[in-house]
Design an enzyme around this catalytic site. Sequence first.
Site, short mmCIF file in Angstrom:
data_model
loop_
_atom_site.label_atom_id
_atom_site.label_comp_id
_atom_site.label_asym_id
_atom_site.label_seq_id
_atom_site.Cartn_x
_atom_site.Cartn_y
_atom_site.Cartn_z
N ALA A 223 0.86 -1.45 -0.03
CA ALA A 223 0.40 0.09 -0.09
C ALA A 223 0.80 0.92 0.10
CB ALA A 223 -1.00 0.12 1.16
N GLY A 224 2.12 1.19 0.81
CA GLY A 224 2.77 2.36 1.12
C GLY A 224 2.93 2.51 -0.38
N TRP B 146 2.60 1.68 -2.97
CA TRP B 146 1.06 2.07 -4.38
C TRP B 146 1.24 3.73 -4.47
CZ3 TRP B 146 -3.30 4.38 -3.57
CH2 TRP B 146 -4.12 4.49 -4.51
N HIS B 147 1.44 4.22 -3.55
CA HIS B 147 1.23 5.90 -3.22
C HIS B 147 2.38 6.23 -3.74
CE1 HIS B 147 -1.68 5.15 0.32
NE2 HIS B 147 -2.22 6.00 0.00
N GLY B 148 2.89 5.29 -3.65
CA GLY B 148 4.36 6.34 -4.73
C GLY B 148 5.50 5.77 -4.90
#
Lengths: 80, 348, 483
Positions: free
Chosen positions: C320-321, C323-325
């Site tokens: 998820a982390g 995915w943010h960038g």
Amino acid sequence: MTRTEINDIIVNEIKKVLENDTVELNAETVIQDIPEWDSLNNVDLEMTLETECGIDFEVGEFEELKTLADMIDTVKKKVN
Amino acid sequence: MSFKFWNKFFLITAFSFFILTAAFNFTVNPYGLFNHHFFSDFIVIKKHTVSERMQIFYTTIHKDPQNIMMGTSRIGMLSPADVTKYLGGTTSNMAMAGSNIEEQSQYLLYMIKNHSVKNIVWSMDFCSFNPDLPNDGDFTYDRLDSGTYLNRDRKIALMGFQASKNSFLTLYDNFKASDKEKEEYKRVLDDEDGEFQKHMQNTVLTKKEIDDYTAWQIENYPKKFLVVRTFDQPHSIDPNLKKMQTVIDACKKKNINLVIYTSPVSKDFLQLYKDLGLEKTFKYWKKGLADITAYTDFCYLNDITKNPYNFLDATHLHSKYSALLFARIFNDPSVKGPKDFGKYINKK
Amino acid sequence: MLFNSNEFIFLFLPIAFALYFFLNAKVSILAGKVWIILASLFFYSWWNINYLPLIVLSILVNFFISQALMKEPKAKKSYLLLGLAFNIGLLGYFKYMDFFIKNFNWGFGTDVPLLHLALPLAISFYTLQQIAYLVDSYGGLVKEKNFLDYTIFVTFFPQLIAGPIVHHKEMMPQFASLENKIINHKNIATGIFIFSIGLFKKVVIADSFAKWANLGYANVDVLNLIEAWATSLSYTFQLYFDFSGYTDMAIGAALLFNIKLPQNFNSPYKATGLIDFWNRWHMTLTRFITTYIYKPFLKSLGKISFEKAMIATIFTMFIAGLWHGAAWTFVIFGILHGLAIAVNHYWKRSKIGMPHWLAWFITFNFLNFSFIIFRAENMDTALSMFKTMFAGEIVLYEKFGAYLGFLTQYGIEFGDVFQHIKGQAQTVAYILLAFIIVLAMKNSTYFKDHFTSSKYTLAATLIMFIVAVSMASKFTEFLYFNF
């Protein structure tokens, strides 16, 4: 498997993972509305049902089931 | 009430509000964005602007001049009248304070493309070539050619509390001001004969004041305009030289006479380049300019730059030398001054 | 075209809306569907038309793979793998390639040149939604197979750019429903109302905080202690009001078309634990990663145990982390949240109680700190911010100097407290107000569900809408610190 058997598996598992015997459950209980319920408990329940009943849920299928009755219906369909 | 009524009431109220606001701001025109003359006798004084860049840009395009002066505030202090003297027609000083080459190029390319410019006088400032000099906050790369910037300007000039507030303040100023004040304001604004520069030429600064301003610049310029990250490597200015080249090419294509010179700075500032380890880049810069264009060089130790009191501070030549500087560029022997000021550099 | 731009509010949205219902009523449902797809693709291309072929390709490939998969059950596993490879490959190439090359170069001392690809807009969002569709096709859970409905599901402009991350099961039936093709005044009023709330949150609240946060993060090295706290809190509030405001606008815009998007925020800063937080924050992302990453991963580990579940949690949050960038700061952000959720689970199992306020206090501070890592350009900046927040120079409001002058002997100075972030008393007031809003007020979902057409809602909507539009139309200059 009868509906009662499936119901017992679900109710026992919920009580076990929450370590709480007093939680009130009936067929219309929405699983997400049980206090303290979280995604980890949800997988627990999903996997218990899979092993105890010898079935498989598809990805995303279990999340669609809102109430205990929904779960019992789906499990029943899969067992037969 | 019904939902239908709710919706209707909302739409009608909101849109009437915006239309009335826009009409009001369009009429008062506090930023001078719109080229109309409603109530132009009454609404003269417009002091409540939001962006110097925007104001310069719209003043220039509404005037549609034959000659443009471009560069940083070093040329901003000089008189358009001195340029008109040699080139004829009308001249606008489009100098953008603290701008870098990228920004200057964008404005020049816009003017070349969209307006009938015949001559461009472009002052080169070493600081503008610093690759680490940030663009003005108002700058986006394609602001002029995509039209988004122009649309944004219209938006902020028509809608919004900020524009309305400035319209009200502008109206208030004009109610209060006497006819005489308005006359005076208009004369400076039109600047046909370099009214502002005349005012600057009459400015007398004490030596103490000049020393103080100079010291402030020497202390603060290395924090922004001369910040050294890659600037001490000569090739770091290549991209900016390339941008300059695009303007040179565009002028050639449109047969525009492009006059380039390097702005003089005082000897203290030339010393600062050395102290900051920029000497190599500085030499490379002059050579690089010579490779792409002919120009008049004022930025070296000469009769004018030797004396710091010929400047307002370390970098701005006193406006009284404006006439002399342009006389040297345009080979006019009638303006007298020290001999060593301005060298014509032509590689060919 | 941002939702808060005049182009969107005054041109795109009214035209898209009017023509949609006109076509539905006078021409055909099909025309309405085609129109909304064209409008959405136009909306998407407004930023950069170069990415249009990519999204179209992604839709075509995904739809045809999922169709093939359902038609040929024998080869369905190969199709699924093909589809996953396509989606993850696309995302990996455009979003993570440079990050990978950079780390590869660093690790092996090589000098492979970077690709410098610009990230195609919304690719993270439309890829996730289509992966879900593909996986569900494989699982036999897909019932709607209409190509136009599928295309609207992916491209529908209110949710295209930044979510909510919608699921085909909740969207495609809505696009197919005939009832939704008729103008519904209640939905329009509710949509305008919720859109105005979102616009107000974004323009008036988030953008004010953004000003201070941006300046603070640009000048980390010179901040004093109070400025550092003001900066980090400003960003924490900016992030929430910006993102939830954007979501409200999306929900509002979709409601005009009688489409109900899922709730994405449920007062997340009221959370009293990290598990609680992720059930309230970016809820549709949580839903996606729980269903499509966490559970399959946990199941693949064999018999479930608490430890395995914690490993799966941390792994999922790591994804998820990322995915943010594509940066280490996001990876660290994800892992930290994973660890914190694990701690939260351990604590829950231990059955040790904690006062409600303390649980909130710990949670909120953890969030505030983790958002520093999320926001900072690199770990150095983040660490320097932490340092200043605890050991920075203390500067107090200069007028206090008259009464508290004795504090100077402890190294406390008096002066312009917020000079580096160009803040004033307003900054303090905004932060206090923001706390009141996020802690004491009901959220926009509640307001939406309890919306009525009264003169109060009408007045409130008009004020929020007019103020937000009027404040958005102003000249804002980026402020540099030095001059």
